[in-house]
Design an enzyme around this catalytic site. Structure first.
Site, PDB file in Angstrom:
ATOM      1  N   LYS A   1       0.833  -1.201   0.000  1.00 14.78           N
ATOM      2  CA  LYS A   1       0.000   0.000   0.000  1.00 14.78           C
ATOM      3  C   LYS A   1       0.875   1.261   0.000  1.00 14.78           C
ATOM      4  O   LYS A   1       0.651   2.166  -0.792  1.00 14.78           O
ATOM      5  CB  LYS A   1      -0.945  -0.011   1.214  1.00 14.78           C
ATOM      6  CG  LYS A   1      -1.952  -1.167   1.150  1.00 14.78           C
ATOM      7  CD  LYS A   1      -2.968  -1.129   2.266  1.00 14.78           C
ATOM      8  CE  LYS A   1      -2.451  -1.600   3.597  1.00 14.78           C
ATOM      9  NZ  LYS A   1      -2.184  -3.049   3.670  1.00 14.78           N
ATOM     10  N   THR A   2       1.879   1.284   0.878  1.00 12.87           N
ATOM     11  CA  THR A   2       2.785   2.444   0.905  1.00 12.87           C
ATOM     12  C   THR A   2       3.535   2.542  -0.419  1.00 12.87           C
ATOM     13  O   THR A   2       3.694   3.633  -0.985  1.00 12.87           O
ATOM     14  CB  THR A   2       3.807   2.302   2.060  1.00 12.87           C
ATOM     15  OG1 THR A   2       3.110   1.974   3.247  1.00 12.87           O
ATOM     16  CG2 THR A   2       4.606   3.579   2.261  1.00 12.87           C
TER      17      THR A   2
ATOM     18  N   ASP B   1      -1.371   6.282   6.803  1.00 19.16           N
ATOM     19  CA  ASP B   1      -1.428   4.850   7.079  1.00 19.16           C
ATOM     20  C   ASP B   1      -2.369   4.606   8.265  1.00 19.16           C
ATOM     21  O   ASP B   1      -2.567   5.511   9.092  1.00 19.16           O
ATOM     22  CB  ASP B   1       0.001   4.364   7.414  1.00 19.16           C
ATOM     23  CG  ASP B   1       0.140   2.869   7.155  1.00 19.16           C
ATOM     24  OD1 ASP B   1      -0.802   2.255   6.641  1.00 19.16           O
ATOM     25  OD2 ASP B   1       1.215   2.326   7.472  1.00 19.16           O
TER      26      ASP B   1
ATOM     27  N   THR C   1      -5.793  -1.791   7.014  1.00 14.31           N
ATOM     28  CA  THR C   1      -5.977  -3.246   6.993  1.00 14.31           C
ATOM     29  C   THR C   1      -7.425  -3.571   7.345  1.00 14.31           C
ATOM     30  O   THR C   1      -7.825  -4.721   7.284  1.00 14.31           O
ATOM     31  CB  THR C   1      -5.056  -3.918   8.040  1.00 14.31           C
ATOM     32  OG1 THR C   1      -5.245  -3.249   9.285  1.00 14.31           O
ATOM     33  CG2 THR C   1      -3.597  -3.839   7.627  1.00 14.31           C
TER      34      THR C   1
ATOM     35  N   ARG D   1       6.507  -8.238   1.293  1.00 13.02           N
ATOM     36  CA  ARG D   1       7.361  -7.790   2.411  1.00 13.02           C
ATOM     37  C   ARG D   1       8.000  -8.999   3.093  1.00 13.02           C
ATOM     38  O   ARG D   1       9.172  -8.977   3.474  1.00 13.02           O
ATOM     39  CB  ARG D   1       6.543  -6.981   3.415  1.00 13.02           C
ATOM     40  CG  ARG D   1       7.403  -6.461   4.573  1.00 13.02           C
ATOM     41  CD  ARG D   1       6.561  -5.788   5.627  1.00 13.02           C
ATOM     42  NE  ARG D   1       5.966  -4.572   5.123  1.00 13.02           N
ATOM     43  CZ  ARG D   1       4.895  -3.983   5.654  1.00 13.02           C
ATOM     44  NH1 ARG D   1       4.301  -4.506   6.699  1.00 13.02           N
ATOM     45  NH2 ARG D   1       4.420  -2.871   5.148  1.00 13.02           N
TER      46      ARG D   1
END
Ligand code: ADE
Length: 360
Positions: free
Chosen positions: A91-92, A136, A185, A244
Site C-alpha cells: 500500500k505504501t 497509514d 488493513t 514484504r
C-alpha cells in the site's frame, strides 16, 4: 491565535508540543521516507518506483494507471485513493509509485501520529498543489481529525475556529488541491462519511506464486544475490502471499548463504535457511501453527471467539484478526463463523504434518 477545527475548540486548547507526524523530506528523491522509519527505509531500496516495475495486483494497476493518465492530462490532483488489505502487500509502495507517476511529492504519516487537530492542520496547510498525503492506518483517525479532513477532501478548504470563547469566529481557509491516499488493513472500521469521500477504493490481494517468484528474483538482483529460479519459487511458496515477507526471507537466506560460503543459492539452501527460521513449506510460521494448535487442542477445533483465542495466545485481538488470520483464512486452514473461529480439514491436516506448534 488558536487555529483549530471549528468543531474541536476544546481539544485544540492543549499545551503546544512538537508535531508528531512523520513528514517526508523530498531530498534527494522526489519521494522518500523519514529517516526515523528504519524498517520502511530498508524496504525502500527494494520498492518498485514506477507502475511498470510494480509486479502483480493487475486490476489495481490498471485502475490507477487510467486514473493517473487522465489526471495528468487534466492537470488536476488525482482523486482521493483508499487502499485496503492485509499488511505487507504494497500500500505504501503504491502511494509512492503514484506520486512518482504524477511527478508530485508524497508526504507520509499515520493516523496515530495525528493526535491533535494542529497535527493534521499543519500537514494540510503545507501541502503544495497536487501533492499526495499518505495516511497509514487511516481507520485509527480520531473524530476531530476526520472532521477536519471532510471539507479538506471535498472542497480543499479548512474550517477553522480563530480565537476563543465569545470572540471565536469560524474562518474558511483554502488549501492546495491534493490527493489523500489512505491505507488500512480494516476497511470495515472506517466511518462511512470518510469512506464515501474517496473516489477510488481498491483492495490489495495476496500475490500469486508466479508474481512472488518474479518479485524475489527482482529483489535478489537488487541485493546482488545469485539465486536460481527454483530457489526463488521456494521463497515465494513460503512468504504467505506477501512481498514484504518474501524480501525478509530472502535476506535470511542471504545470511545463511554468506555464512556457509555458498555462491549461487539453490532451492535446497532456501529450505535449509527457512527451516532454521521455523517457516514451514506452506509459509506458516510459529505463531500461525500456535494458533492452529491452540484452536485444535485447547478448544476442540472451535468454534471459539476471537478474544478468547487471542487471550490464549497472549496476542492482541486486533493484531490477530488483521495480521495473523487473513492468510490462514485465505489458505482455507481456518474459518470465521458467526459462532467463532473453526479449524478446517486442511488446517487439521497441516497440524498433523507439523505436530509441534514450533516445528518447521
Ligand atoms: N517489491 C515489493 N513489492 C513489489 C511489487 N509488487 N513489485 C515489484 N517489487 C516489489
Amino acid at each position: 491565535m488558536a487555529i483549530v477545527s471549528s468543531r474541536s475548540a476544546a481539544a485544540g486548547a492543549a499545551a503546544p508540543r512538537e508535531p508528531r507526524q512523520r513528514l517526508v523530506d523530498p531530498a534527494p528523491l522526489p519521494n522518500s521516507l523519514d529517516a526515523a522509519e528504519a524498517p520502511i527505509q530498508r524496504e525502500d531500496s527494494l520498492r518498485p518506483r514506477r507502475l511498470a516495475d510494480y509486479i502483480g495486483q493487475s486490476e489495481l494497476k490498471q485502475v490507477l494507471g487510467i486514473a493517473v493518465e487522465a489526471t495528468r492530462s487534466r492537470e488536476e490532483a488525482l482523486d482521493h485513493v483508499l487502499l485496503y488489505g492485509p499488511p505487507g502487500l504494497g500500500k505504501t509502495t503504491m502511494a509512492l509509485v503514484l506520486a512518482e507517476e504524477l511527478g508530485a511529492r508524497c508526504r507520509i504519516t499515520s493516523a496515530p501520529a495525528l493526535e491533535r487537530p494542529r497535527d493534521i492542520v499543519g500537514l494540510l496547510v503545507n501541502l503544495e498543489p497536487r501533492e499526495l498525503l499518505f495516511i497509514d492506518e487511516i481507520h485509527r483517525l480520531n473524530r476531530v481529525a476526520e472532521e477536519i479532513l471532510y471539507p479538506a477532501m471535498e472542497d480543499f478548504r479548512l474550517d477553522l475556529t480563530v480565537g476563543k470563547g465569545t470572540t471565536a469566529r469560524t474562518r474558511s481557509l483554502p488549501i492546495a488541491p491534493f490527493t489523500l491516499v489512505g491505507a488500512t488493513t480494516r476497511a470495515g472500521s472506517l466511518s462511512s462519511p470518510l469512506r464515501d469521500r474517496f473516489g477510488l477504493i481498491q483492495r490489495l490481494e495476496f500475490y500469486g506464486l508466479e508474481d512472488l517468484q518474479a518479485i524475489v528474483l527482482r529483489a535478489a538482483g537488487l541485493l546482488q544475490i545469485e539465486l536460481d529460479s527454483a530457489a526463488a519459487l521456494e521463497v515465494a511458496r513460503r512468504c504467505r502471499g506477501t512481498p514484504r515477507i518474501a524480501n525478509r526471507l530472502l535476506r535470511r537466506v542471504r545470511d545463511v548463504a554468506a555464512v556457509g560460503g555458498h555462491g549461487r543459492v539453490g532451492a535446497e539452501l532456501v529450505q535449509e535457511a527457512l527451516s532454521l527460521h521455523r517457516v514451514d513449506g506452506r509459509g506458516l510460521d510459529a505463531s500461525d501453527r500456535r494458533l492452529l494448535h491452540l484452536l485444535q487442542h485447547g478448544f476442540g477445533g472451535g468454534p471459539v471467539g476471537l478474544d478468547t483465542l487471542a487471550a490464549g495466545l497472549g496476542e492482541d485481538p486486533a493484531t490477530l484478526e488483521a495480521v495473523v488470520e487473513p492468510f490462514l483464512l485465505q489458505q482455507g486452514l481456518l474459518q470465521r463463523t458467526p459462532r467463532g473461529r473453526v479449524i478446517t480439514e486442511a488446517g487439521l491436516a497441516h497440524l498433523q504434518a507439523h505436530p509441534e506448534p514450533s516445528a518447521a
